[in-house]
Write a protein that holds these residues in place. Structure first.
Motif, PDB file in Angstrom:
ATOM      1  N   GLU A  67     -10.108   7.286  -1.912  1.00 15.55           N
ATOM      2  CA  GLU A  67      -9.256   5.924  -2.011  1.00 15.55           C
ATOM      3  C   GLU A  67      -8.284   6.036  -3.348  1.00 15.55           C
ATOM      4  O   GLU A  67      -8.620   6.642  -4.287  1.00 15.55           O
ATOM      5  N   HIS A  68      -7.072   5.367  -3.416  1.00 12.16           N
ATOM      6  CA  HIS A  68      -6.308   5.329  -4.305  1.00 12.16           C
ATOM      7  C   HIS A  68      -6.861   4.273  -5.328  1.00 12.16           C
ATOM      8  O   HIS A  68      -7.282   3.391  -5.032  1.00 12.16           O
ATOM      9  N   LEU A 105      -2.450   9.695  -1.762  1.00 12.61           N
ATOM     10  CA  LEU A 105      -3.015  10.208  -0.530  1.00 12.61           C
ATOM     11  C   LEU A 105      -2.369  11.108   0.278  1.00 12.61           C
ATOM     12  O   LEU A 105      -2.960  12.312   0.278  1.00 12.61           O
ATOM     13  N   ASN A 106      -1.148  11.130   0.086  1.00 14.58           N
ATOM     14  CA  ASN A 106      -0.142  12.321   0.587  1.00 14.58           C
ATOM     15  C   ASN A 106      -0.445  13.605   0.069  1.00 14.58           C
ATOM     16  O   ASN A 106      -0.296  14.818   0.624  1.00 14.58           O
ATOM     17  N   HIS A 166      -5.618   7.820  -9.824  1.00 15.91           N
ATOM     18  CA  HIS A 166      -6.734   8.705  -9.405  1.00 15.91           C
ATOM     19  C   HIS A 166      -6.911   8.741  -7.883  1.00 15.91           C
ATOM     20  O   HIS A 166      -6.481   7.630  -7.244  1.00 15.91           O
ATOM     21  N   LEU A 167      -7.399   9.592  -7.128  1.00 16.78           N
ATOM     22  CA  LEU A 167      -8.053   9.704  -6.155  1.00 16.78           C
ATOM     23  C   LEU A 167      -9.733   9.440  -6.066  1.00 16.78           C
ATOM     24  O   LEU A 167     -10.187  10.562  -6.529  1.00 16.78           O
ATOM     25  N   GLY A 223       0.622  -1.213   0.030  1.00 17.71           N
ATOM     26  CA  GLY A 223      -0.034  -0.084  -0.165  1.00 17.71           C
ATOM     27  C   GLY A 223       0.581   1.381   0.129  1.00 17.71           C
ATOM     28  O   GLY A 223       0.526   2.337   0.232  1.00 17.71           O
ATOM     29  N   VAL A 224       2.015   1.146  -0.388  1.00 16.90           N
ATOM     30  CA  VAL A 224       2.954   2.413  -0.073  1.00 16.90           C
ATOM     31  C   VAL A 224       2.593   3.327  -1.546  1.00 16.90           C
ATOM     32  O   VAL A 224       2.416   4.467  -1.016  1.00 16.90           O
ATOM     33  N   THR A 225       2.075   2.678  -2.725  1.00 16.71           N
ATOM     34  CA  THR A 225       1.558   3.619  -3.825  1.00 16.71           C
ATOM     35  C   THR A 225       0.292   4.489  -3.424  1.00 16.71           C
ATOM     36  O   THR A 225       0.254   5.688  -3.720  1.00 16.71           O
TER      37      THR A 225
END
Length: 326
Positions: A244-245, A224-225, A259-260, A217-219
Protein backbone atom coordinates in the motif's frame (compact mmCIF):
# COMPACT_ATOMS: atom_id res chain seq x y z
CA UNK A 1 23.34 -12.40 -8.15
CA UNK A 2 22.22 -13.56 -4.71
CA UNK A 3 18.95 -14.31 -2.95
CA UNK A 4 18.42 -12.95 0.57
CA UNK A 5 16.60 -14.94 3.27
CA UNK A 6 16.41 -13.06 6.56
CA UNK A 7 19.81 -11.50 5.87
CA UNK A 8 21.53 -14.73 4.73
CA UNK A 9 22.73 -14.82 1.12
CA UNK A 10 21.95 -17.94 -0.90
CA UNK A 11 22.32 -18.66 -4.64
CA UNK A 12 19.43 -17.38 -6.76
CA UNK A 13 18.03 -18.43 -10.10
CA UNK A 14 20.16 -16.90 -12.83
CA UNK A 15 18.92 -13.54 -14.06
CA UNK A 16 20.39 -12.08 -17.25
CA UNK A 17 19.23 -8.50 -17.86
CA UNK A 18 19.77 -6.89 -21.24
CA UNK A 19 22.02 -3.86 -21.54
CA UNK A 20 19.23 -1.35 -20.93
CA UNK A 21 17.98 -3.01 -17.73
CA UNK A 22 21.34 -3.98 -16.19
CA UNK A 23 21.78 -0.75 -14.19
CA UNK A 24 18.11 -0.76 -13.22
CA UNK A 25 18.45 -4.32 -11.91
CA UNK A 26 21.66 -3.56 -10.04
CA UNK A 27 20.15 -0.50 -8.37
CA UNK A 28 16.99 -2.35 -7.35
CA UNK A 29 18.84 -5.34 -5.89
CA UNK A 30 21.24 -3.01 -4.05
CA UNK A 31 18.41 -0.89 -2.64
CA UNK A 32 16.27 -3.81 -1.54
CA UNK A 33 19.30 -5.45 0.11
CA UNK A 34 19.79 -2.49 2.44
CA UNK A 35 18.01 -1.56 5.65
CA UNK A 36 15.71 0.25 5.26
CA UNK A 37 14.81 -0.91 1.75
CA UNK A 38 14.69 1.79 -0.92
CA UNK A 39 14.47 2.33 -4.69
CA UNK A 40 15.45 5.55 -6.48
CA UNK A 41 12.49 7.74 -7.57
CA UNK A 42 14.03 8.07 -11.04
CA UNK A 43 12.58 4.62 -11.75
CA UNK A 44 9.02 5.88 -11.38
CA UNK A 45 9.07 7.24 -14.91
CA UNK A 46 8.23 4.54 -17.40
CA UNK A 47 5.49 5.51 -19.89
CA UNK A 48 2.65 4.85 -17.44
CA UNK A 49 4.50 6.50 -14.56
CA UNK A 50 5.06 9.62 -16.64
CA UNK A 51 1.39 9.69 -17.61
CA UNK A 52 0.29 9.31 -14.00
CA UNK A 53 2.63 12.08 -12.87
CA UNK A 54 1.13 14.44 -15.44
CA UNK A 55 -2.28 13.52 -14.02
CA UNK A 56 -1.00 14.30 -10.52
CA UNK A 57 0.05 17.79 -11.58
CA UNK A 58 -3.57 18.56 -12.50
CA UNK A 59 -5.03 17.48 -9.14
CA UNK A 60 -6.64 20.07 -6.88
CA UNK A 61 -4.51 18.97 -3.91
CA UNK A 62 -1.21 19.09 -5.81
CA UNK A 63 -0.13 22.74 -5.64
CA UNK A 64 3.58 22.66 -6.75
CA UNK A 65 3.15 22.68 -10.53
CA UNK A 66 0.51 25.37 -10.78
CA UNK A 67 2.29 27.47 -8.12
CA UNK A 68 5.59 27.31 -10.00
CA UNK A 69 3.84 28.13 -13.26
CA UNK A 70 2.38 31.20 -11.57
CA UNK A 71 5.82 32.35 -10.43
CA UNK A 72 7.39 31.85 -13.87
CA UNK A 73 4.45 33.49 -15.65
CA UNK A 74 4.16 36.50 -13.33
CA UNK A 75 7.87 37.07 -12.69
CA UNK A 76 9.48 35.74 -15.86
CA UNK A 77 10.69 39.13 -17.01
CA UNK A 78 12.22 39.89 -13.61
CA UNK A 79 13.94 36.51 -13.58
CA UNK A 80 15.51 36.92 -17.02
CA UNK A 81 16.90 40.33 -16.05
CA UNK A 82 19.63 38.32 -14.35
CA UNK A 83 20.56 36.55 -17.61
CA UNK A 84 23.67 37.79 -19.47
CA UNK A 85 23.13 38.90 -23.06
CA UNK A 86 23.87 36.15 -25.57
CA UNK A 87 23.69 33.40 -22.95
CA UNK A 88 23.00 29.70 -23.37
CA UNK A 89 20.21 28.41 -21.12
CA UNK A 90 20.99 24.88 -19.86
CA UNK A 91 18.05 22.96 -18.37
CA UNK A 92 18.93 20.03 -16.11
CA UNK A 93 16.29 17.33 -16.65
CA UNK A 94 14.23 19.09 -19.32
CA UNK A 95 11.50 16.47 -19.79
CA UNK A 96 8.70 17.91 -21.92
CA UNK A 97 10.31 21.38 -21.94
CA UNK A 98 7.11 23.01 -20.64
CA UNK A 99 8.29 25.32 -17.84
CA UNK A 100 11.25 26.65 -19.77
CA UNK A 101 8.88 28.24 -22.25
CA UNK A 102 7.97 30.89 -19.68
CA UNK A 103 11.62 31.97 -19.67
CA UNK A 104 12.18 31.57 -23.41
CA UNK A 105 9.16 33.79 -24.05
CA UNK A 106 10.50 36.46 -21.68
CA UNK A 107 14.20 36.38 -22.62
CA UNK A 108 14.88 37.81 -26.07
CA UNK A 109 18.60 38.06 -25.26
CA UNK A 110 19.20 34.32 -25.03
CA UNK A 111 21.24 32.84 -27.88
CA UNK A 112 20.84 29.11 -27.25
CA UNK A 113 18.86 26.56 -25.27
CA UNK A 114 20.47 23.28 -24.16
CA UNK A 115 17.90 20.78 -22.81
CA UNK A 116 19.59 17.91 -20.96
CA UNK A 117 17.67 14.70 -20.36
CA UNK A 118 18.39 10.99 -20.18
CA UNK A 119 15.52 10.07 -22.57
CA UNK A 120 17.31 10.73 -25.85
CA UNK A 121 14.54 9.86 -28.32
CA UNK A 122 11.92 11.89 -26.46
CA UNK A 123 14.43 14.75 -26.14
CA UNK A 124 15.00 14.84 -29.91
CA UNK A 125 11.27 15.13 -30.55
CA UNK A 126 10.89 17.98 -28.06
CA UNK A 127 13.94 19.77 -29.51
CA UNK A 128 12.46 19.66 -33.01
CA UNK A 129 9.22 21.22 -31.73
CA UNK A 130 11.18 23.97 -29.97
CA UNK A 131 13.15 24.76 -33.15
CA UNK A 132 9.86 25.48 -34.90
CA UNK A 133 8.51 27.56 -32.01
CA UNK A 134 11.75 29.50 -31.34
CA UNK A 135 13.54 29.86 -34.69
CA UNK A 136 15.81 32.61 -33.31
CA UNK A 137 17.38 30.17 -30.81
CA UNK A 138 19.94 27.44 -31.34
CA UNK A 139 18.35 24.35 -29.78
CA UNK A 140 21.14 21.94 -28.80
CA UNK A 141 19.83 18.87 -26.95
CA UNK A 142 22.17 16.72 -24.86
CA UNK A 143 21.14 13.15 -24.02
CA UNK A 144 22.74 12.51 -20.63
CA UNK A 145 22.09 11.78 -16.97
CA UNK A 146 22.24 15.34 -15.64
CA UNK A 147 23.29 14.08 -12.20
CA UNK A 148 26.56 12.84 -13.68
CA UNK A 149 29.35 14.71 -15.52
CA UNK A 150 28.46 15.55 -19.13
CA UNK A 151 29.87 17.84 -21.83
CA UNK A 152 28.05 20.86 -23.16
CA UNK A 153 27.94 21.33 -26.96
CA UNK A 154 30.96 23.06 -28.50
CA UNK A 155 28.61 25.73 -29.89
CA UNK A 156 28.13 27.18 -26.39
CA UNK A 157 31.78 27.04 -25.35
CA UNK A 158 32.22 30.81 -25.60
CA UNK A 159 28.75 31.80 -24.36
CA UNK A 160 27.85 32.88 -20.83
CA UNK A 161 25.57 30.28 -19.26
CA UNK A 162 22.39 30.10 -17.24
CA UNK A 163 21.22 26.90 -15.51
CA UNK A 164 17.56 26.02 -15.01
CA UNK A 165 16.39 23.37 -12.52
CA UNK A 166 12.62 23.71 -12.04
CA UNK A 167 9.91 21.53 -10.53
CA UNK A 168 11.39 21.34 -7.04
CA UNK A 169 13.37 18.37 -8.32
CA UNK A 170 16.08 19.54 -5.96
CA UNK A 171 13.69 18.56 -3.17
CA UNK A 172 13.93 14.91 -4.23
CA UNK A 173 17.55 15.03 -3.11
CA UNK A 174 18.64 14.94 0.52
CA UNK A 175 20.36 18.21 1.51
CA UNK A 176 23.86 16.74 1.08
CA UNK A 177 22.84 15.38 -2.34
CA UNK A 178 21.30 18.74 -3.26
CA UNK A 179 24.54 20.47 -2.29
CA UNK A 180 26.52 17.99 -4.40
CA UNK A 181 24.20 18.65 -7.36
CA UNK A 182 24.63 22.43 -7.05
CA UNK A 183 28.41 22.00 -7.01
CA UNK A 184 28.15 19.69 -10.02
CA UNK A 185 25.97 22.24 -11.86
CA UNK A 186 28.56 24.90 -11.08
CA UNK A 187 31.27 22.74 -12.65
CA UNK A 188 29.16 22.25 -15.80
CA UNK A 189 28.17 25.91 -16.12
CA UNK A 190 31.38 27.63 -14.99
CA UNK A 191 32.25 30.76 -13.03
CA UNK A 192 29.99 33.75 -13.52
CA UNK A 193 27.02 31.58 -14.43
CA UNK A 194 23.49 32.16 -13.16
CA UNK A 195 21.26 29.36 -11.87
CA UNK A 196 17.45 29.44 -11.58
CA UNK A 197 16.05 26.81 -9.19
CA UNK A 198 12.46 25.90 -8.24
CA UNK A 199 12.15 25.19 -4.51
CA UNK A 200 9.07 24.02 -2.60
CA UNK A 201 8.53 25.85 0.68
CA UNK A 202 7.76 24.62 4.19
CA UNK A 203 4.06 24.98 4.91
CA UNK A 204 1.21 23.53 6.96
CA UNK A 205 1.58 19.75 7.24
CA UNK A 206 -2.07 19.21 6.29
CA UNK A 207 -1.47 20.91 2.92
CA UNK A 208 1.62 18.78 2.32
CA UNK A 209 0.01 15.52 3.35
CA UNK A 210 -3.03 16.18 1.14
CA UNK A 211 -0.81 16.90 -1.87
CA UNK A 212 0.74 13.41 -1.67
CA UNK A 213 -2.40 11.54 -0.56
CA UNK A 214 -4.95 12.84 -3.07
CA UNK A 215 -8.56 11.81 -2.69
CA UNK A 216 -8.66 10.24 -6.17
CA UNK A 217 -5.75 7.94 -5.33
CA UNK A 218 -3.65 8.95 -8.35
CA UNK A 219 -0.46 9.33 -6.30
CA UNK A 220 -1.04 5.87 -4.85
CA UNK A 221 -1.34 4.46 -8.40
CA UNK A 222 1.84 6.31 -9.35
CA UNK A 223 3.74 4.83 -6.41
CA UNK A 224 2.42 1.29 -6.96
CA UNK A 225 3.18 1.50 -10.69
CA UNK A 226 6.84 1.15 -9.72
CA UNK A 227 6.08 -2.44 -8.69
CA UNK A 228 4.37 -3.08 -12.02
CA UNK A 229 7.52 -1.90 -13.73
CA UNK A 230 9.67 -4.21 -11.59
CA UNK A 231 7.42 -7.12 -12.54
CA UNK A 232 7.45 -6.30 -16.24
CA UNK A 233 11.09 -5.34 -16.76
CA UNK A 234 12.96 -7.24 -14.04
CA UNK A 235 10.99 -10.45 -13.73
CA UNK A 236 9.43 -9.48 -10.41
CA UNK A 237 6.46 -11.19 -8.80
CA UNK A 238 5.18 -8.37 -6.61
CA UNK A 239 1.46 -8.68 -5.86
CA UNK A 240 0.25 -5.09 -5.87
CA UNK A 241 -2.67 -5.77 -3.53
CA UNK A 242 -0.19 -6.84 -0.83
CA UNK A 243 1.47 -3.39 -0.80
CA UNK A 244 0.00 0.00 0.00
CA UNK A 245 0.98 3.61 -0.68
CA UNK A 246 2.10 5.66 2.31
CA UNK A 247 3.06 9.35 2.27
CA UNK A 248 3.62 11.58 5.29
CA UNK A 249 5.41 14.72 6.36
CA UNK A 250 8.55 14.09 8.42
CA UNK A 251 8.78 17.23 10.59
CA UNK A 252 12.28 16.46 11.86
CA UNK A 253 13.74 16.22 8.35
CA UNK A 254 11.36 18.75 6.78
CA UNK A 255 10.34 16.44 3.98
CA UNK A 256 7.49 14.39 2.57
CA UNK A 257 8.38 10.70 2.44
CA UNK A 258 6.75 8.21 0.09
CA UNK A 259 6.84 4.49 0.84
CA UNK A 260 5.34 1.23 -0.35
CA UNK A 261 4.37 -0.78 2.75
CA UNK A 262 3.97 -4.55 2.79
CA UNK A 263 0.55 -5.54 4.12
CA UNK A 264 1.84 -8.92 5.31
CA UNK A 265 4.95 -11.04 5.79
CA UNK A 266 6.02 -12.25 2.36
CA UNK A 267 8.86 -13.12 0.02
CA UNK A 268 9.21 -11.33 -3.32
CA UNK A 269 11.43 -12.18 -6.27
CA UNK A 270 12.89 -9.54 -8.57
CA UNK A 271 15.97 -9.35 -10.82
CA UNK A 272 16.95 -12.90 -9.91
CA UNK A 273 16.96 -12.25 -6.16
CA UNK A 274 14.45 -12.97 -3.38
CA UNK A 275 13.71 -10.60 -0.52
CA UNK A 276 11.85 -11.05 2.76
CA UNK A 277 9.31 -8.42 3.83
CA UNK A 278 7.91 -8.17 7.33
CA UNK A 279 4.32 -7.00 7.75
CA UNK A 280 4.49 -3.21 7.72
CA UNK A 281 8.02 -3.08 6.28
CA UNK A 282 8.39 -0.47 3.56
CA UNK A 283 10.29 0.35 0.40
CA UNK A 284 11.26 4.03 0.63
CA UNK A 285 10.56 5.36 -2.87
CA UNK A 286 10.85 9.15 -2.66
CA UNK A 287 11.63 12.18 -0.54
CA UNK A 288 10.42 15.69 -1.26
CA UNK A 289 12.38 18.10 0.92
CA UNK A 290 10.84 21.44 1.81
CA UNK A 291 12.85 24.59 2.55
CA UNK A 292 12.38 27.99 4.08
CA UNK A 293 13.79 30.84 1.96
CA UNK A 294 16.71 31.17 4.37
CA UNK A 295 17.45 27.45 4.61
CA UNK A 296 17.72 27.18 0.83
CA UNK A 297 19.87 30.31 0.59
CA UNK A 298 22.18 28.79 3.19
CA UNK A 299 22.35 25.55 1.20
CA UNK A 300 23.19 27.51 -1.94
CA UNK A 301 25.93 29.49 -0.20
CA UNK A 302 27.47 26.33 1.24
CA UNK A 303 27.54 24.91 -2.30
CA UNK A 304 29.45 27.86 -3.75
CA UNK A 305 26.51 29.91 -5.10
CA UNK A 306 25.51 33.44 -4.11
CA UNK A 307 21.77 34.19 -3.85
CA UNK A 308 20.59 37.03 -6.12
CA UNK A 309 16.82 37.10 -5.83
CA UNK A 310 13.72 35.06 -4.97
CA UNK A 311 10.11 35.08 -6.12
CA UNK A 312 7.02 33.25 -4.81
CA UNK A 313 3.45 32.71 -5.90
CA UNK A 314 0.79 34.87 -4.25
CA UNK A 315 -0.04 32.18 -1.68
CA UNK A 316 3.60 31.76 -0.71
CA UNK A 317 3.59 28.03 -1.41
CA UNK A 318 6.48 27.80 -3.87
CA UNK A 319 9.65 29.76 -4.63
CA UNK A 320 12.01 30.33 -7.54
CA UNK A 321 15.57 31.39 -6.69
CA UNK A 322 18.21 33.07 -8.84
CA UNK A 323 21.82 32.32 -7.89
CA UNK A 324 25.21 33.31 -9.29
CA UNK A 325 28.54 31.48 -9.19
CA UNK A 326 31.19 34.10 -8.46
Amino acid sequence: MMTYYAGVAKPAAKFEPDEDSAQFAADVVSGLSETPKHISPKYFYDTEGSRLFEEITQLAEYYPTRSEHEVLREHGRAIVQHFPTGAALVEFGSGACIKVRFLLNAADKLKSYVPVDIAGEFLSIEAETLRKDYPRLKILPVAADFMKPFALPNDVADMPRVGFFPGSTIGNLDPHEASAFLRHAGTVLGRGSVMVVGVDLVKDADVLNAAYNDAAGVTAKFNLNLLRRLNRELGGNFKLDTFEHQAFYNHEKSRIEMHLASRKRQKVKVAGATFDFRAGETIHTENSCKYTPDSFRNLARSSGWTPLDMWTDKAGLFSVHALVLK
